[in-house]
Design a protein around this motif. Structure first.
Motif, PDB file in Angstrom:
ATOM      1  N   PRO A  24       5.824  21.779  71.103  1.00 19.28           N
ATOM      2  CA  PRO A  24       5.746  22.369  72.439  1.00 19.28           C
ATOM      3  C   PRO A  24       7.102  22.255  73.146  1.00 19.28           C
ATOM      4  O   PRO A  24       7.901  21.361  72.843  1.00 19.28           O
ATOM      5  N   GLU A  25       7.358  23.160  74.077  1.00 20.73           N
ATOM      6  CA  GLU A  25       8.668  23.186  74.735  1.00 20.73           C
ATOM      7  C   GLU A  25       9.003  21.849  75.385  1.00 20.73           C
ATOM      8  O   GLU A  25      10.149  21.384  75.327  1.00 20.73           O
ATOM      9  N   ARG A  26       8.023  21.232  76.003  1.00 22.52           N
ATOM     10  CA  ARG A  26       8.272  19.931  76.632  1.00 22.52           C
ATOM     11  C   ARG A  26       8.713  18.897  75.603  1.00 22.52           C
ATOM     12  O   ARG A  26       9.608  18.096  75.851  1.00 22.52           O
ATOM     13  N   GLU A  27       8.059  18.954  74.439  1.00 25.97           N
ATOM     14  CA  GLU A  27       8.421  18.033  73.356  1.00 25.97           C
ATOM     15  C   GLU A  27       9.827  18.346  72.835  1.00 25.97           C
ATOM     16  O   GLU A  27      10.589  17.437  72.491  1.00 25.97           O
ATOM     17  N   GLN A  28      10.169  19.617  72.776  1.00 25.55           N
ATOM     18  CA  GLN A  28      11.514  20.001  72.331  1.00 25.55           C
ATOM     19  C   GLN A  28      12.585  19.394  73.238  1.00 25.55           C
ATOM     20  O   GLN A  28      13.603  18.881  72.770  1.00 25.55           O
ATOM     21  N   HIS A  29      12.359  19.484  74.553  1.00 28.30           N
ATOM     22  CA  HIS A  29      13.322  18.918  75.502  1.00 28.30           C
ATOM     23  C   HIS A  29      13.432  17.405  75.340  1.00 28.30           C
ATOM     24  O   HIS A  29      14.521  16.837  75.433  1.00 28.30           O
ATOM     25  N   ALA A  30      12.291  16.749  75.090  1.00 26.81           N
ATOM     26  CA  ALA A  30      12.300  15.299  74.896  1.00 26.81           C
ATOM     27  C   ALA A  30      13.067  14.922  73.634  1.00 26.81           C
ATOM     28  O   ALA A  30      13.840  13.954  73.612  1.00 26.81           O
ATOM     29  N   LEU A  35      18.090  12.853  70.867  1.00 23.92           N
ATOM     30  CA  LEU A  35      19.216  13.101  69.963  1.00 23.92           C
ATOM     31  C   LEU A  35      20.521  13.240  70.739  1.00 23.92           C
ATOM     32  O   LEU A  35      21.587  12.833  70.264  1.00 23.92           O
ATOM     33  N   GLY A  36      20.440  13.812  71.940  1.00 18.49           N
ATOM     34  CA  GLY A  36      21.635  13.955  72.769  1.00 18.49           C
ATOM     35  C   GLY A  36      22.217  12.623  73.173  1.00 18.49           C
ATOM     36  O   GLY A  36      23.438  12.481  73.308  1.00 18.49           O
ATOM     37  N   SER A  37      21.347  11.613  73.378  1.00 25.12           N
ATOM     38  CA  SER A  37      21.848  10.291  73.748  1.00 25.12           C
ATOM     39  C   SER A  37      22.680   9.688  72.615  1.00 25.12           C
ATOM     40  O   SER A  37      23.672   8.988  72.856  1.00 25.12           O
ATOM     41  N   LEU A  38      22.293   9.985  71.370  1.00 26.66           N
ATOM     42  CA  LEU A  38      23.078   9.521  70.221  1.00 26.66           C
ATOM     43  C   LEU A  38      24.430  10.232  70.176  1.00 26.66           C
ATOM     44  O   LEU A  38      25.473   9.610  69.937  1.00 26.66           O
ATOM     45  N   ASP A  39      24.407  11.547  70.412  1.00 25.64           N
ATOM     46  CA  ASP A  39      25.658  12.307  70.434  1.00 25.64           C
ATOM     47  C   ASP A  39      26.580  11.817  71.550  1.00 25.64           C
ATOM     48  O   ASP A  39      27.801  11.781  71.387  1.00 25.64           O
ATOM     49  N   GLY A 291       6.852  15.750  63.647  1.00 22.08           N
ATOM     50  CA  GLY A 291       5.845  14.894  64.268  1.00 22.08           C
ATOM     51  C   GLY A 291       5.631  13.589  63.537  1.00 22.08           C
ATOM     52  O   GLY A 291       4.823  12.751  63.947  1.00 22.08           O
ATOM     53  N   GLU A 292       6.365  13.389  62.414  1.00 18.08           N
ATOM     54  CA  GLU A 292       6.232  12.143  61.660  1.00 18.08           C
ATOM     55  C   GLU A 292       6.630  10.951  62.527  1.00 18.08           C
ATOM     56  O   GLU A 292       6.062   9.858  62.422  1.00 18.08           O
ATOM     57  N   VAL A 293       7.644  11.161  63.382  1.00 15.65           N
ATOM     58  CA  VAL A 293       8.080  10.148  64.345  1.00 15.65           C
ATOM     59  C   VAL A 293       7.930  10.739  65.736  1.00 15.65           C
ATOM     60  O   VAL A 293       8.356  11.869  65.989  1.00 15.65           O
ATOM     61  N   ARG A 294       7.284  10.003  66.625  1.00 17.23           N
ATOM     62  CA  ARG A 294       7.104  10.472  67.988  1.00 17.23           C
ATOM     63  C   ARG A 294       8.312  10.092  68.838  1.00 17.23           C
ATOM     64  O   ARG A 294       9.063   9.171  68.519  1.00 17.23           O
ATOM     65  N   VAL A 295       8.507  10.815  69.940  1.00 18.21           N
ATOM     66  CA  VAL A 295       9.650  10.583  70.819  1.00 18.21           C
ATOM     67  C   VAL A 295       9.670   9.155  71.320  1.00 18.21           C
ATOM     68  O   VAL A 295      10.726   8.508  71.384  1.00 18.21           O
ATOM     69  N   SER A 296       8.496   8.605  71.676  1.00 18.06           N
ATOM     70  CA  SER A 296       8.438   7.238  72.193  1.00 18.06           C
ATOM     71  C   SER A 296       8.956   6.228  71.163  1.00 18.06           C
ATOM     72  O   SER A 296       9.614   5.247  71.521  1.00 18.06           O
ATOM     73  N   GLN A 297       8.674   6.488  69.880  1.00 13.65           N
ATOM     74  CA  GLN A 297       9.169   5.607  68.822  1.00 13.65           C
ATOM     75  C   GLN A 297      10.682   5.760  68.684  1.00 13.65           C
ATOM     76  O   GLN A 297      11.397   4.771  68.504  1.00 13.65           O
ATOM     77  N   ALA A 298      11.169   6.987  68.741  1.00 15.60           N
ATOM     78  CA  ALA A 298      12.598   7.244  68.583  1.00 15.60           C
ATOM     79  C   ALA A 298      13.396   6.629  69.721  1.00 15.60           C
ATOM     80  O   ALA A 298      14.499   6.126  69.523  1.00 15.60           O
ATOM     81  N   GLU A 299      12.833   6.665  70.920  1.00 16.15           N
ATOM     82  CA  GLU A 299      13.545   6.110  72.082  1.00 16.15           C
ATOM     83  C   GLU A 299      13.795   4.619  71.885  1.00 16.15           C
ATOM     84  O   GLU A 299      14.834   4.098  72.314  1.00 16.15           O
ATOM     85  N   LYS A 300      12.875   3.920  71.263  1.00 17.43           N
ATOM     86  CA  LYS A 300      13.061   2.491  71.003  1.00 17.43           C
ATOM     87  C   LYS A 300      14.189   2.266  69.988  1.00 17.43           C
ATOM     88  O   LYS A 300      14.916   1.295  70.062  1.00 17.43           O
ATOM     89  N   LEU A 301      14.331   3.197  69.025  1.00 16.26           N
ATOM     90  CA  LEU A 301      15.369   3.059  68.007  1.00 16.26           C
ATOM     91  C   LEU A 301      16.770   3.297  68.564  1.00 16.26           C
ATOM     92  O   LEU A 301      17.728   2.689  68.106  1.00 16.26           O
TER      93      LEU A 301
END
Length: 303
Positions: A24-30, A35-39, A291-301
């Motif tokens: 979904p678009e909201r998920e795309q922005h998240a 990924l932008g924070s890593l860049d 969807g294998e990894v959710r945004v909330s999980q990635a944010e912790k990484l």
């Protein structure tokens, strides 16, 4: 679905018919934000290294080429910006003529030497069959132009011909088209193309003088003038080795190069961190989209 008898291709019409899942678009922005924070972190490291490199280059030119601290001391100065006080106190307050010196003068008590006096070319050849596939490989394509920060490399799995082994602290110089100014100090061991000269410092402290000398415009101009070949001009180590430089007494070398040592280790740490962040980014991207990894999980990484 590719078509064509000689050269098969997968045309635009087929591409337009491809179907794949999209978050979904909201998920795309998240996902883009994560990924932008890593860049952003990678870009901050790049900018920091650029600043450190510019500082180191300017300090080398001031201290070892223009002899600004010595000139300041001769004019009555009691200190010099960016130079440790004990180093400034140990400097002479006089320049003397020396026809061998690039500028015709050197600080009193200093010596004029050739590049080969502080570094030696090493040509430890390695057969690709003897290499671990994960061994870092440095080709001409991996070396940046005009920057001593070697932030890219390949792997020996791509190597098909004999290469040259290098160690941490060796100086790598691209011999083909030297005007590209491809030079840097290795912050890990590995193998490199035979089109790259590997210069090993005879003493660690003097290695910083060699690095910034080999990255300087006068040295690059010297290499260009000595190059042979029209389409792919190449400079030989023998011509590089005879470039003349001004050297302080051995008792002053270590003290005068401490800053360069500190700056280089900081730059190497930033490069390694950026490589780790880039690998994390590239690993997360397909997993976030699937969807294998959710945004909330990635944010912790990435936090």
């Amino acid at each position: 679905m590719a078509s064509g008898s000689v050269l098969q291709h997968y045309g635009p019409s087929h591409l337009r018919k491809m179907v794949f899942p999209v978050p979904p678009e909201r998920e795309q922005h998240a996902i883009a934000e994560v990924l932008g924070s890593l860049d952003d972190k990678i870009e901050r490291n790049r900018q920091t290294n650029k600043t450190l490199e510019e500082m180191a280059s300017a300090i080398f030119k001031a201290w070892f080429v223009d002899f600004e601290p010595v000139k300041a001391k001769a004019a009555g100065a009691k200190s010099f910006p960016s130079m440790p006080q004990e180093v400034f106190d140990s400097l002479p307050s006089e320049l003397v003529e020396d026809s061998r010196a690039p500028g015709g003068v050197i600080p009193k008590g200093w010596n004029v030497a050739q590049l080969t006096d502080i570094v030696a070319e090493t040509r430890h050849g390695v057969d690709p069959s003897d290499l671990d596939p994960a061994t870092p490989y440095m080709g001409m394509e991996h070396m940046p132009r005009g920057s001593v920060c070697l932030n890219e490399c390949g792997q020996a799995t791509d190597v098909t011909s004999q290469k040259i082994r290098f160690e941490t602290g060796d100086i790598l110089f691209g011999k083909i088209r030297p005007y590209f100014k491809k030079v840097g100090m290795a912050h890990h061991q590995g193998v490199c193309s035979s089109d790259i000269a590997v210069a090993r410092p005879r003493e660690k402290a003097a290695g910083w003088i060699a690095l910034w000398t080999m990255a300087s415009d006068p040295f690059i101009d010297h290499c260009v003038a000595c190059s042979n070949g029209d389409k792919m001009p190449r400079v030989r180590w023998g011509d590089m080795a005879r470039f003349q430089i001004a050297l302080p007494p051995n008792s002053q070398v270590a003290a005068m190069t401490t800053f360069f040592d500190t700056a280089f280790h900081a730059m190497a740490a930033h490069v390694e961190e950026s490589q780790t962040l880039a690998e994390l980014r590239d690993t997360l991207l397909p997993k976030l989209l699937s969807g294998e990894v959710r945004v909330s999980q990635a944010e912790k990484l990435v936090s």
